[in-house]
Design a protein around this motif. Structure first.
Motif, PDB file in Angstrom:
ATOM      1  N   LEU A   1     -23.262  83.849 -56.462  1.00 66.52           N
ATOM      2  CA  LEU A   1     -23.692  83.814 -55.069  1.00 66.52           C
ATOM      3  C   LEU A   1     -24.292  82.452 -54.715  1.00 66.52           C
ATOM      4  N   GLY A   2     -25.103  81.900 -55.619  1.00 63.03           N
ATOM      5  CA  GLY A   2     -25.725  80.608 -55.347  1.00 63.03           C
ATOM      6  C   GLY A   2     -24.699  79.525 -55.102  1.00 63.03           C
TER       7      GLY A   2
ATOM      8  N   GLU B   1     -31.843  85.681 -46.973  1.00 63.10           N
ATOM      9  CA  GLU B   1     -31.862  87.068 -47.437  1.00 63.10           C
ATOM     10  C   GLU B   1     -30.883  87.284 -48.583  1.00 63.10           C
ATOM     11  N   ALA B   2     -29.710  86.661 -48.511  1.00 61.44           N
ATOM     12  CA  ALA B   2     -28.717  86.824 -49.575  1.00 61.44           C
ATOM     13  C   ALA B   2     -29.251  86.303 -50.902  1.00 61.44           C
ATOM     14  N   ILE B   3     -29.897  85.134 -50.871  1.00 67.42           N
ATOM     15  CA  ILE B   3     -30.431  84.545 -52.104  1.00 67.42           C
ATOM     16  C   ILE B   3     -31.624  85.346 -52.615  1.00 67.42           C
ATOM     17  N   GLU B   4     -32.530  85.716 -51.711  1.00 67.33           N
ATOM     18  CA  GLU B   4     -33.728  86.436 -52.143  1.00 67.33           C
ATOM     19  C   GLU B   4     -33.397  87.839 -52.645  1.00 67.33           C
TER      20      GLU B   4
ATOM     21  N   VAL C   1     -30.743  76.055 -55.699  1.00 60.24           N
ATOM     22  CA  VAL C   1     -30.963  77.494 -55.807  1.00 60.24           C
ATOM     23  C   VAL C   1     -31.551  77.787 -57.179  1.00 60.24           C
ATOM     24  N   ARG C   2     -32.627  78.577 -57.184  1.00 61.31           N
ATOM     25  CA  ARG C   2     -33.158  79.166 -58.427  1.00 61.31           C
ATOM     26  C   ARG C   2     -32.924  80.658 -58.324  1.00 61.31           C
TER      27      ARG C   2
ATOM     28  N   ASN D   1     -34.510  81.800 -54.850  1.00 62.81           N
ATOM     29  CA  ASN D   1     -34.992  81.042 -53.698  1.00 62.81           C
ATOM     30  C   ASN D   1     -34.100  79.832 -53.515  1.00 62.81           C
ATOM     31  N   ILE D   2     -34.140  79.284 -52.308  1.00 64.80           N
ATOM     32  CA  ILE D   2     -33.240  78.190 -51.948  1.00 64.80           C
ATOM     33  C   ILE D   2     -34.050  77.095 -51.259  1.00 64.80           C
TER      34      ILE D   2
END
Length: 426
Positions: free
Chosen positions: A103-104, A72-75, A94-95, A80-81
């Protein structure tokens, strides 16, 4: 006249972590890869599959975030991870949009340094991986490659499946898997690689913040040099088609003949104009799918052929394949070599057009060569290969008089596997 693109920069933190920054003008996104230079090849038989299991486990919770909290943090930042485990490296990726680098980096640092390793999560994840192992066993064109790899490198880490076995992953406990994490993701093997809309100063600051305090990991013996053994593996299945893989011992990624091997695979079966596609599929109709490929590791490699065909055609397919490989003992023509070079350079340069591919490629080059290789250098190495080099390399591959052959399919197809040695080394 446009300004030249910025060159990638490489830095090393005091604890050994290397950092690569590869800005790509015009992008609004970043790709960040944290790559450890160890994978399934570092495992002994008792820990077979642990690297892949660990890759799963770190996503179950890390750094105070739950499994759901991680994604959720990445999205939430438009990203995406993902992750991948190979024989010689493990990669976390991570993209994200350009502002997602901070954050990534923090999330990936948590994954490799501070996973939760909850016992209940581990029990459930073992079940998930066991299902993944079963799925691979139920997928013919996955299993046939595993069988060929096992025949080629029997009794060695390269000959064991990356997923491991239910028995070997069943041995893992939170504490022992935690020790394996400390060894696998040690700072001296770690590369933080970013490409896209990245700034070198910002990336270095984040790398120092998130990875600079890592301490040396537990000692892991270097993998023993691999030895290609060869042999035959067959599995009878009530299928419509037989799946066939043939492997020859080849050169490593650091061998002077590396690019010659890539070109050899391209000419043999790399595309629709390749020899195997034209002879086996177009002229004879022996196989719908047939291709050749090369797989290279730090100290060894293979030249491989995969095909799917009717059971009654396996013997003829093996004969045709052996004949096409032997045909490469004679120098190829100028037009065929030029076409193969164009195809290889095209695939190399097209692969560099994606930010994640750039980040991963840079990490791989640092792990294998200790430096970055610019595209012009790679193109020059391809162009330097001659027809005589390819003929000489073919002789080198056949001189060992070893092949690994796997056939999976109807019983009628299996007996043809034993003919490969006779046809290849006649």
């Amino acid at each position: 006249m446009s300004a030249p693109s910025p060159r990638p920069e490489v830095h090393r933190l005091p604890n050994g972590v290397r950092v690569v920054c590869d800005p790509i003008p015009g992008l609004q996104t970043i790709a960040l890869s944290v790559v450890a230079g160890r994978g399934a090849r570092s495992e002994d038989e008792a820990r077979s599959g642990w690297s892949h299991l660990l890759e799963h486990m770190v996503f179950k919770g890390a750094g105070g975030r739950s499994a759901k909290g991680i994604v959720e943090a990445i999205e939430a930042e438009g990203g995406n991870i993902n992750a991948a485990t190979g024989y010689e490296r493990t990669s976390f990726q991570v993209r994200a949009l350009r502002h997602g680098l901070d954050l990534g980096s923090a999330v990936l640092a948590d994954l490799v340094q501070r996973p939760t390793m909850d016992a209940d999560d581990l029990r459930r994840e073992k079940q998930v991986v066991a299902q993944e192992i079963a799925e691979a066993a139920d997928t013919p064109d996955d299993l046939v490659f595993e069988l060929a790899q096992e025949a080629a490198f029997e009794g060695q880490p390269l000959g064991r499946p990356i997923l491991g076995t239910p028995k070997s992953i069943g041995r893992a406990a939170p504490e022992s898997l935690g020790d394996w994490r400390a060894a696998l993701y040690a700072p001296e093997t770690l590369i933080v690689s970013a490409a896209g809309a990245v700034d070198a100063a910002e990336l270095l600051r984040l790398a120092e913040r998130d990875f600079g305090a890592m301490t040396p990991g537990l000692a892991v013996p270097a993998p023993e040099p691999a030895a290609f053994h060869g042999g035959v593996r067959t599995v009878a299945r009530p299928l419509e088609q037989a799946n066939v893989v043939l492997l020859l011992p080849a050169v490593s990624v650091q061998d002077p003949d590396y690019f010659a091997l890539r070109l050899l695979a391209e000419i043999l079966g790399g595309g629709m104009a390749s020899r195997l596609f034209q002879e086996a599929r177009e002229k004879r109709g022996l196989a719908y799918a047939i291709d050749a490929y090369s797989e290279t590791y730090a100290d060894v490699g293979v030249l491989g052929v995969f095909a799917g065909c009717a059971a009654e055609d396996v013997a003829e397919l093996v004969r045709v394949t052996a004949g096409e490989i032997q045909g490469l003992l004679r120098p190829v023509g100028e037009a065929e070599l030029a076409r193969a070079k164009a195809q290889l350079k095209g695939s190399m340069f097209m692969g560099r057009e994606g930010a994640l591919a750039r980040a991963e490629q840079a990490a791989g080059q640092l792990l294998l060569f200790g430096r970055l290789l610019d595209p012009e250098h790679l193109a020059a190495e391809v162009d330097r290969v001659t027809a005589e080099d390819l003929a000489r390399l073919t002789g080198r591959l056949l001189a060992a008089r070893q092949a690994a052959v796997a056939v999976l399919g109807p019983k009628a197809a299996l007996k043809a596997a034993a003919d490969a040695d006779r046809l290849l080394f006649a």
